[in-house]
Design a protein around this motif. Structure first.
Motif, PDB file in Angstrom:
ATOM      1  N   LYS A 138       0.839  -1.213   0.000  1.00  0.00           N
ATOM      2  CA  LYS A 138       0.000   0.000   0.000  1.00  0.00           C
ATOM      3  C   LYS A 138       0.870   1.258   0.000  1.00  0.00           C
ATOM      4  O   LYS A 138       0.567   2.240  -0.683  1.00  0.00           O
ATOM      5  CB  LYS A 138      -0.920  -0.038   1.230  1.00  0.00           C
ATOM      6  CG  LYS A 138      -1.892   1.119   1.336  1.00  0.00           C
ATOM      7  CD  LYS A 138      -3.008   0.974   0.308  1.00  0.00           C
ATOM      8  CE  LYS A 138      -4.199   1.895   0.515  1.00  0.00           C
ATOM      9  NZ  LYS A 138      -3.933   3.287   0.660  1.00  0.00           N
ATOM     10  N   GLU A 139       1.965   1.212   0.759  1.00  0.00           N
ATOM     11  CA  GLU A 139       2.870   2.370   0.808  1.00  0.00           C
ATOM     12  C   GLU A 139       3.444   2.651  -0.595  1.00  0.00           C
ATOM     13  O   GLU A 139       3.528   3.798  -1.032  1.00  0.00           O
ATOM     14  CB  GLU A 139       4.004   2.107   1.808  1.00  0.00           C
ATOM     15  CG  GLU A 139       4.869   3.342   2.042  1.00  0.00           C
ATOM     16  CD  GLU A 139       6.116   3.071   2.873  1.00  0.00           C
ATOM     17  OE1 GLU A 139       6.373   1.901   3.239  1.00  0.00           O
ATOM     18  OE2 GLU A 139       6.848   4.044   3.136  1.00  0.00           O
ATOM     19  N   ILE A 140       3.804   1.576  -1.306  1.00  0.00           N
ATOM     20  CA  ILE A 140       4.342   1.738  -2.665  1.00  0.00           C
ATOM     21  C   ILE A 140       3.260   2.327  -3.583  1.00  0.00           C
ATOM     22  O   ILE A 140       3.503   3.261  -4.348  1.00  0.00           O
ATOM     23  CB  ILE A 140       4.855   0.392  -3.213  1.00  0.00           C
ATOM     24  CG1 ILE A 140       6.053  -0.088  -2.390  1.00  0.00           C
ATOM     25  CG2 ILE A 140       5.221   0.508  -4.687  1.00  0.00           C
ATOM     26  CD1 ILE A 140       6.461  -1.533  -2.661  1.00  0.00           C
TER      27      ILE A 140
ATOM     28  N   VAL B 245       1.573  -1.521 -10.340  1.00  0.00           N
ATOM     29  CA  VAL B 245       1.619  -1.567  -8.875  1.00  0.00           C
ATOM     30  C   VAL B 245       0.257  -2.007  -8.335  1.00  0.00           C
ATOM     31  O   VAL B 245       0.173  -2.760  -7.366  1.00  0.00           O
ATOM     32  CB  VAL B 245       1.987  -0.174  -8.300  1.00  0.00           C
ATOM     33  CG1 VAL B 245       1.628  -0.089  -6.821  1.00  0.00           C
ATOM     34  CG2 VAL B 245       3.453   0.102  -8.478  1.00  0.00           C
ATOM     35  N   TRP B 246      -0.807  -1.524  -8.974  1.00  0.00           N
ATOM     36  CA  TRP B 246      -2.155  -1.921  -8.553  1.00  0.00           C
ATOM     37  C   TRP B 246      -2.290  -3.451  -8.625  1.00  0.00           C
ATOM     38  O   TRP B 246      -2.800  -4.088  -7.705  1.00  0.00           O
ATOM     39  CB  TRP B 246      -3.207  -1.235  -9.436  1.00  0.00           C
ATOM     40  CG  TRP B 246      -4.615  -1.644  -9.121  1.00  0.00           C
ATOM     41  CD1 TRP B 246      -5.450  -2.388  -9.893  1.00  0.00           C
ATOM     42  CD2 TRP B 246      -5.352  -1.330  -7.935  1.00  0.00           C
ATOM     43  NE1 TRP B 246      -6.657  -2.572  -9.269  1.00  0.00           N
ATOM     44  CE2 TRP B 246      -6.625  -1.929  -8.063  1.00  0.00           C
ATOM     45  CE3 TRP B 246      -5.063  -0.621  -6.773  1.00  0.00           C
ATOM     46  CZ2 TRP B 246      -7.601  -1.831  -7.067  1.00  0.00           C
ATOM     47  CZ3 TRP B 246      -6.032  -0.517  -5.782  1.00  0.00           C
ATOM     48  CH2 TRP B 246      -7.281  -1.120  -5.934  1.00  0.00           C
ATOM     49  N   ASP B 247      -1.811  -4.047  -9.732  1.00  0.00           N
ATOM     50  CA  ASP B 247      -1.870  -5.512  -9.871  1.00  0.00           C
ATOM     51  C   ASP B 247      -1.086  -6.196  -8.739  1.00  0.00           C
ATOM     52  O   ASP B 247      -1.513  -7.211  -8.195  1.00  0.00           O
ATOM     53  CB  ASP B 247      -1.294  -5.955 -11.223  1.00  0.00           C
ATOM     54  CG  ASP B 247      -2.150  -5.489 -12.396  1.00  0.00           C
ATOM     55  OD1 ASP B 247      -3.384  -5.441 -12.256  1.00  0.00           O
ATOM     56  OD2 ASP B 247      -1.576  -5.165 -13.455  1.00  0.00           O
ATOM     57  N   GLY B 248       0.080  -5.614  -8.408  1.00  0.00           N
ATOM     58  CA  GLY B 248       0.894  -6.190  -7.339  1.00  0.00           C
ATOM     59  C   GLY B 248       0.212  -6.061  -5.992  1.00  0.00           C
ATOM     60  O   GLY B 248       0.257  -6.981  -5.166  1.00  0.00           O
ATOM     61  N   TYR B 249      -0.431  -4.913  -5.773  1.00  0.00           N
ATOM     62  CA  TYR B 249      -1.118  -4.663  -4.499  1.00  0.00           C
ATOM     63  C   TYR B 249      -2.324  -5.605  -4.360  1.00  0.00           C
ATOM     64  O   TYR B 249      -2.506  -6.253  -3.321  1.00  0.00           O
ATOM     65  CB  TYR B 249      -1.546  -3.187  -4.451  1.00  0.00           C
ATOM     66  CG  TYR B 249      -2.459  -2.844  -3.307  1.00  0.00           C
ATOM     67  CD1 TYR B 249      -2.023  -2.936  -1.987  1.00  0.00           C
ATOM     68  CD2 TYR B 249      -3.769  -2.426  -3.539  1.00  0.00           C
ATOM     69  CE1 TYR B 249      -2.874  -2.624  -0.931  1.00  0.00           C
ATOM     70  CE2 TYR B 249      -4.621  -2.108  -2.500  1.00  0.00           C
ATOM     71  CZ  TYR B 249      -4.172  -2.214  -1.190  1.00  0.00           C
ATOM     72  OH  TYR B 249      -5.012  -1.913  -0.161  1.00  0.00           O
ATOM     73  N   VAL B 250      -3.135  -5.704  -5.420  1.00  0.00           N
ATOM     74  CA  VAL B 250      -4.325  -6.576  -5.331  1.00  0.00           C
ATOM     75  C   VAL B 250      -3.893  -8.033  -5.137  1.00  0.00           C
ATOM     76  O   VAL B 250      -4.477  -8.764  -4.337  1.00  0.00           O
ATOM     77  CB  VAL B 250      -5.229  -6.431  -6.582  1.00  0.00           C
ATOM     78  CG1 VAL B 250      -6.395  -7.411  -6.511  1.00  0.00           C
ATOM     79  CG2 VAL B 250      -5.737  -5.011  -6.716  1.00  0.00           C
ATOM     80  N   ALA B 251      -2.840  -8.460  -5.853  1.00  0.00           N
ATOM     81  CA  ALA B 251      -2.360  -9.845  -5.685  1.00  0.00           C
ATOM     82  C   ALA B 251      -1.982 -10.081  -4.230  1.00  0.00           C
ATOM     83  O   ALA B 251      -2.240 -11.163  -3.669  1.00  0.00           O
ATOM     84  CB  ALA B 251      -1.161 -10.102  -6.600  1.00  0.00           C
ATOM     85  N   MET B 252      -1.385  -9.072  -3.586  1.00  0.00           N
ATOM     86  CA  MET B 252      -0.996  -9.207  -2.173  1.00  0.00           C
ATOM     87  C   MET B 252      -2.224  -9.299  -1.269  1.00  0.00           C
ATOM     88  O   MET B 252      -2.256 -10.105  -0.330  1.00  0.00           O
ATOM     89  CB  MET B 252      -0.119  -7.999  -1.797  1.00  0.00           C
ATOM     90  CG  MET B 252       0.481  -8.059  -0.416  1.00  0.00           C
ATOM     91  SD  MET B 252       1.631  -9.421  -0.187  1.00  0.00           S
ATOM     92  CE  MET B 252       0.993 -10.092   1.343  1.00  0.00           C
TER      93      MET B 252
END
Ligand code: NAI
Length: 330
Positions: free
Chosen positions: A105-107, A298-305
């Protein structure tokens, strides 16, 4: 020409560095960084004599480095991405973006505040020809409304037994992204069941089986076997109301010989996704020359997390978990 620095020069970083140096027009590897300096020196030599660094800040600050690739171990990704964002340099970060939702989220917030896209995530199945063919078929509407996603992701045997958290956050992350990318749908609910690997170590996972539901009612299942003993495979099958389609399972042809029919299975991801890794960095460099990255965000990375975290919570509680409805920043 884009001058690239590579952080982490192990299996993936070494592969990206060589692909950038030798298979990518308009790219030059000018610096590499690894805590294992002899390893970095070897890759620097393979790339025609790049500078070698032993710490993160120096490679990010180097004025010759215009863009970076992060391929250090998962727990170091978040700090390295933040350093690149603060320096205003584009970065291709291997998955996962981070190992906690808070870091991811910070990223996300930092990139949004910067007002421009700088980060691309290493969800490289988007560059794999069999996956692209399946995506084109789905997008054509020929299979009708999807009703089921099936992802099979199996490895021969990892060096060490893996924890259920690592299997989900490190490996299943790819399948989570695959499902979102292919279906263009968000997860609403997940349920994890798993088979232990080492009998007296309850946190270890041999087989992960995840079930999921998506916003439009499509269902899904992901199977991740960490120790097949027979090789590495990634298959996706999508069933729609008008038919079903599956990716080709391996890079080798089906052979009929001496009254047997067989198809060799790839040993690992570096072989199975050899072409996809090349196409990923080639496309990334072209996109940077055109202005900004266009691959997984980054959104894809955040949602995957966030989805991975729900699978982890389900593994720990034994109950299905709701995946929060997230609002994508404009
Ligand atoms: P590896 O263990 O082969 O290489 C990691 C390298 O990073 C080693 O050379 C190690 O010395 C170095 N390192 C350790 N701490 C570091 C630090 N703080 N800063 C910089 N370098 C550091 O691991 P591998 O397989 O190359 O994985 C690296 C990353 O790539 C992981 O995040 C992994 O999830 C990802 N990966 C992605 C794949 C994909 O298909 N997209 C496939 C395999 C890995």
């Amino acid at each position: 020409m884009i001058q690239v620095g590579v952080i982490g020069t192990g299996g993936m970083g070494g592969r990206h560095a060589r692909n950038l140096a030798h298979k990518t027009p308009n790219a030059k590897v000018v610096a590499v960084m690894d805590v294992d300096v002899p390893r970095a020196e070897e890759i620097a030599g393979d790339c025609g004599g790049a500078k070698v660094f032993a710490d993160l800040d120096s490679i990010v600050a180097d004025p010759d480095v215009q863009a970076l690739v992060i391929a250090s171990p998962d727990p170091f990704h978040a700090e390295a991405v933040m350093a690149c964002l603060k320096a205003g340099k584009p970065v291709l970060c291997e998955k996962p973006l981070a190992v906690t939702i808070a870091e991811a989220k910070e990223i996300l917030d930092t990139e949004v505040a910067s007002g421009r896209r700088l980060v691309q995530l290493g969800f490289m199945r988007e560059y794999d020809v069999p996956h692209q063919a399946l995506k084109a078929l789905l997008d054509s509407g020929d299979l009708g409304q999807p009703v089921l996603f099936r992802g099979v992701h199996v490895g021969e045997r990892f060096a060490e037994p893996r924890t259920i958290e690592d299997v989900i956050i490190n490996s299943v992350a790819h399948d989570i992204h695959s499902a979102r990318w292919l279906l263009q749908q968000e997860f609403t609910q997940v349920y994890t069941q798993w088979v232990r690997d080492v009998v007296d170590r309850p946190e270890t996972c041999r087989l992960f089986l995840g079930q999921m539901a998506f916003k439009d009612g499509t269902l899904g299942v992901i199977e991740m076997n960490t120790a097949t003993g027979y090789g590495y495979q990634v298959d996706v099958e999508i069933t729609g109301v008008a038919g079903s389609a599956r990716t080709s399972p391996a890079s080798a042809p089906v052979v009929k010989q001496r009254r047997k029919q067989f198809q060799p299975i790839d040993p690992d991801w570096l072989v199975r996704f050899d072409e996809a890794y090349k196409r990923e960095v080639q496309d990334w460099v072209l996109s940077l020359l055109a202005g900004q990255p266009t691959g997984p965000t980054v959104w894809d990375g955040y949602v995957a997390m966030v989805v991975a975290d729900a699978f982890v919570r389900s593994a720990k509680t034994g109950h299905p978990q709701v995946v929060p409805d997230l609002e994508r920043p404009a």
